[in-house]
Design an enzyme around this catalytic site. Sequence first.
Site, mmCIF file in Angstrom:
data_model
loop_
_atom_site.group_PDB
_atom_site.id
_atom_site.type_symbol
_atom_site.label_atom_id
_atom_site.label_comp_id
_atom_site.label_asym_id
_atom_site.label_seq_id
_atom_site.Cartn_x
_atom_site.Cartn_y
_atom_site.Cartn_z
ATOM 1 N N HIS A 78 0.867 -1.173 0.000
ATOM 2 C CA HIS A 78 0.000 0.000 0.000
ATOM 3 C C HIS A 78 0.910 1.230 0.000
ATOM 4 O O HIS A 78 2.079 1.141 0.353
ATOM 5 C CB HIS A 78 -0.775 -0.140 1.317
ATOM 6 C CG HIS A 78 -1.762 0.901 1.627
ATOM 7 N ND1 HIS A 78 -1.417 2.108 2.186
ATOM 8 C CD2 HIS A 78 -3.109 0.903 1.510
ATOM 9 C CE1 HIS A 78 -2.516 2.809 2.385
ATOM 10 N NE2 HIS A 78 -3.549 2.096 1.982
ATOM 11 N N HIS A 130 2.712 1.630 3.266
ATOM 12 C CA HIS A 130 3.918 0.812 3.458
ATOM 13 C C HIS A 130 5.091 1.497 2.756
ATOM 14 O O HIS A 130 6.201 1.581 3.299
ATOM 15 C CB HIS A 130 3.730 -0.591 2.874
ATOM 16 C CG HIS A 130 2.571 -1.347 3.460
ATOM 17 N ND1 HIS A 130 1.660 -2.018 2.677
ATOM 18 C CD2 HIS A 130 2.170 -1.520 4.735
ATOM 19 C CE1 HIS A 130 0.758 -2.598 3.451
ATOM 20 N NE2 HIS A 130 1.041 -2.301 4.706
ATOM 21 N N CYS A 133 -9.802 -8.937 17.210
ATOM 22 C CA CYS A 133 -9.893 -8.364 15.858
ATOM 23 C C CYS A 133 -8.759 -8.956 15.028
ATOM 24 O O CYS A 133 -7.579 -8.707 15.317
ATOM 25 C CB CYS A 133 -9.778 -6.838 15.896
ATOM 26 S SG CYS A 133 -9.599 -6.142 14.230
ATOM 27 N N CYS A 163 -6.366 -6.395 13.293
ATOM 28 C CA CYS A 163 -5.299 -5.845 14.165
ATOM 29 C C CYS A 163 -4.434 -6.957 14.733
ATOM 30 O O CYS A 163 -3.383 -6.674 15.292
ATOM 31 C CB CYS A 163 -5.894 -5.107 15.360
ATOM 32 S SG CYS A 163 -6.816 -3.641 14.986
ATOM 33 N N CYS A 168 -14.246 -2.559 15.424
ATOM 34 C CA CYS A 168 -12.885 -2.032 15.541
ATOM 35 C C CYS A 168 -12.823 -0.789 14.635
ATOM 36 O O CYS A 168 -13.131 -0.884 13.446
ATOM 37 C CB CYS A 168 -11.882 -3.080 15.068
ATOM 38 S SG CYS A 168 -10.297 -2.361 14.629
ATOM 39 N N HIS A 227 -10.647 -1.325 11.417
ATOM 40 C CA HIS A 227 -11.026 -2.326 10.410
ATOM 41 C C HIS A 227 -12.521 -2.386 10.133
ATOM 42 O O HIS A 227 -12.949 -3.147 9.259
ATOM 43 C CB HIS A 227 -10.468 -3.703 10.800
ATOM 44 C CG HIS A 227 -8.963 -3.719 10.786
ATOM 45 N ND1 HIS A 227 -8.198 -3.475 11.903
ATOM 46 C CD2 HIS A 227 -8.091 -3.858 9.761
ATOM 47 C CE1 HIS A 227 -6.924 -3.501 11.571
ATOM 48 N NE2 HIS A 227 -6.834 -3.721 10.280
ATOM 49 N N LYS A 283 -11.176 7.862 4.030
ATOM 50 C CA LYS A 283 -10.286 6.714 4.135
ATOM 51 C C LYS A 283 -10.190 6.057 2.752
ATOM 52 O O LYS A 283 -11.173 6.055 2.015
ATOM 53 C CB LYS A 283 -10.899 5.733 5.138
ATOM 54 C CG LYS A 283 -9.883 4.834 5.759
ATOM 55 C CD LYS A 283 -10.489 3.920 6.796
ATOM 56 C CE LYS A 283 -9.502 2.779 6.919
ATOM 57 N NZ LYS A 283 -9.593 1.949 8.027
ATOM 58 N N LYS A 304 -11.361 0.378 -1.673
ATOM 59 C CA LYS A 304 -11.610 -0.066 -3.062
ATOM 60 C C LYS A 304 -12.998 0.388 -3.504
ATOM 61 O O LYS A 304 -13.180 0.854 -4.623
ATOM 62 C CB LYS A 304 -11.488 -1.582 -3.157
ATOM 63 C CG LYS A 304 -10.041 -2.032 -3.134
ATOM 64 C CD LYS A 304 -9.841 -3.389 -3.829
ATOM 65 C CE LYS A 304 -8.363 -3.756 -3.805
ATOM 66 N NZ LYS A 304 -8.064 -4.814 -2.834
HETATM 67 N N1 MSP Z 1 2.763 -6.466 10.936
HETATM 68 C C1 MSP Z 1 2.393 -5.349 11.721
HETATM 69 C C2 MSP Z 1 3.609 -4.580 12.198
HETATM 70 C C3 MSP Z 1 4.602 -5.378 12.989
HETATM 71 S S1 MSP Z 1 6.019 -4.433 13.373
HETATM 72 C C4 MSP Z 1 6.815 -5.342 14.538
HETATM 73 C C5 MSP Z 1 1.531 -4.383 10.900
HETATM 74 N N2 MSP Z 1 1.603 -4.515 9.575
HETATM 75 S S2 MSP Z 1 0.826 -3.576 8.522
HETATM 76 O O1 MSP Z 1 1.024 -4.186 7.229
HETATM 77 O O2 MSP Z 1 -0.508 -3.339 8.927
HETATM 78 O O3 MSP Z 1 1.642 -2.245 8.504
HETATM 79 C C6 MSP Z 1 1.323 -1.140 9.336
HETATM 80 C C7 MSP Z 1 2.266 -0.021 8.985
HETATM 81 O O4 MSP Z 1 2.254 0.205 7.565
HETATM 82 C C8 MSP Z 1 1.903 1.340 9.560
HETATM 83 O O5 MSP Z 1 2.350 1.518 10.887
HETATM 84 C C9 MSP Z 1 2.626 2.236 8.585
HETATM 85 O O6 MSP Z 1 4.005 2.173 8.809
HETATM 86 C C10 MSP Z 1 2.298 1.587 7.261
HETATM 87 N N3 MSP Z 1 0.975 1.965 6.734
HETATM 88 C C11 MSP Z 1 0.085 1.105 6.140
HETATM 89 N N4 MSP Z 1 -0.999 1.826 5.752
HETATM 90 C C12 MSP Z 1 -0.849 3.132 6.083
HETATM 91 C C13 MSP Z 1 -1.528 4.328 5.734
HETATM 92 N N5 MSP Z 1 -2.711 4.359 5.142
HETATM 93 N N6 MSP Z 1 -0.903 5.498 6.003
HETATM 94 C C14 MSP Z 1 0.347 5.554 6.524
HETATM 95 N N7 MSP Z 1 1.010 4.444 6.847
HETATM 96 C C15 MSP Z 1 0.331 3.220 6.943
HETATM 97 O O7 MSP Z 1 0.878 -3.550 11.499
#
Ligand code: MSP
Length: 510
Positions: free
Chosen positions: A18, A21, A126, A129, A144, A147, A297, A300
């Site tokens: 995403h 990420h 959840c 999360c 949640c 989500h 937010k 899709k």
């Molecule tokens: N796997 C856990 C993290 C474990 S770390 C020991 C997780 N993964 S996640 O795929 O949900 O990633 C969350 C992180 O991805 C967020 O904290 C951020 O760094 C990034 N992002 C994912 N979507 C995001 C947005 N829409 N906006 C900004 N960053 C976000 O949680």
Amino acid sequence: MDQQYFTTPIYYVNGDPHIGHAHTSIMGDILKRFSLMHGDRAFYSTGTDEHGQKNQESIEKSGLSADAYLTQQSEQFRKLFHRLNVDYDFYVRTTHPSHKSVVSNFLLALYEKGLIYKKEYSGLYCVGCEQFKKVSDLNEAGHCPDHQKAPVLQTETNYFLKLHPFQEWLINTIRSNDDLIQPEFYRKEILGLLTDPLEDLCISRPKSRVWLGIELPFDADYVAYVWFDALLNYISNIGYGQNPEFDAYWKQVTHLMAKDIIKTHMIYWPIMLYAAGLPAPFRYRVHGYWIGEGGQKMAKSLGNVVEPNQLLDRVGTDALRFYLTKTMGGNDAQISESLVIACYNIDLANNIGNLHSRVLKFAKKTCNNTVPSPASLSNEDRSLQAFVVQVINREFDSIDMVRFPELIKSALEVADRLNQYYNDTAPWLMVKDENQRDRVQSVLYVMLDCLGLLFRFLYPVIPGTANNALRSLGLDPIPAGPHRQVFASDQLPKGSVLGDAITLFPRLDQ
Ligand code: MSP
């Protein structure tokens, strides 16, 4: 020379990468590059979180073997990070044997200390999360908030880590260090959560329900809870238990993340570390969430999801890096293809890029392809140089992810000031007058010199383009390893050969 260690969260592989990420991984890369330019050594990790119920459900839906699915998805992230020019030193995969053995040893150590016990527990879970929720965590619909789904009631016998004995220590640690968590409002949020007694952390899942995980070393019927396993990547990446230099790396760790996962990182993680006799993390830096244009937010169903690879096809790596850095602070920020293109055209094509191209073309034409050697500089020239040097040094001395939008603002202020000076002095008019030739040389020298400073300073944000710009000015690209950048005027060697007159940022149609 300090040793810095930057980490991003490791991302679930249940979907494709995403823009969020991409964001955190780019921020880590920028911090790493700035650290190297300060002369520090820097180690940077990012990667994927490959265990837990959420990933397991995706594997089951995919029809692939776990290994095939996880590798395929983890590679999607890795490929994207390469396209984004993310220069990580370690790509985490929690399915790697070296990580598994750290998790197993860590669990055993806490178990042997008597900090882990077994009990039956009922709670609302959840899957999105991968966390149990309290009723107070849910919205009015009982969902949640992250989500938008109702958590599921689960009653199970599991292993728990005692948290309560460490609560006072954690509160004191957070209270006594203002810099530990930034921005400040996230520090307050965590201290707020710590006003209630902490419930012990459920650190296992029965294999009968979750098979995708690391087996508990003291009970083969269970795997480790995915968050417990994932957080430990931060120490397994730097060779916990094996690397004699582990302490040097761990001493200055900076954990980067968005606001969604501060509780696990700022409450569970430091307690896990303290319980095992390790120091708490050194620094946390938190950014907001990317949402769609207009403030909704991304979803899709709303058609406003920004897919990073598609956006890259359209605008290229450095334009995306620039937009993300400029726009995201501690609060949520908006993104869409048209917002990124508008920023690209205004700041990069019309401002910085156009300035570079005008000056370079004119200098090549009037100064025989070389950096001019003026006899003297005027007060006006000196004051422009002093302004640029002062702004850049001020920013360079206070690099911090939470200040990135200000850093870009300052870079644009420098570009505006250079544009103004160039337009005011108008060397293309002076060049017609034989008596003004030396003045033209001074103006061009000052402009090229200041552009060199600006591109060196912007290198961590737009590395590919900045290096191309530096080459075009006859300067060396930024070295890849630790070195000390000095931002002072008159560093551009007089008489050196200018490079090609390239267009750094061609204009894009909306
Ligand atoms: N796997 C856990 C993290 C474990 S770390 C020991 C997780 N993964 S996640 O795929 O949900 O990633 C969350 C992180 O991805 C967020 O904290 C951020 O760094 C990034 N992002 C994912 N979507 C995001 C947005 N829409 N906006 C900004 N960053 C976000 O949680």
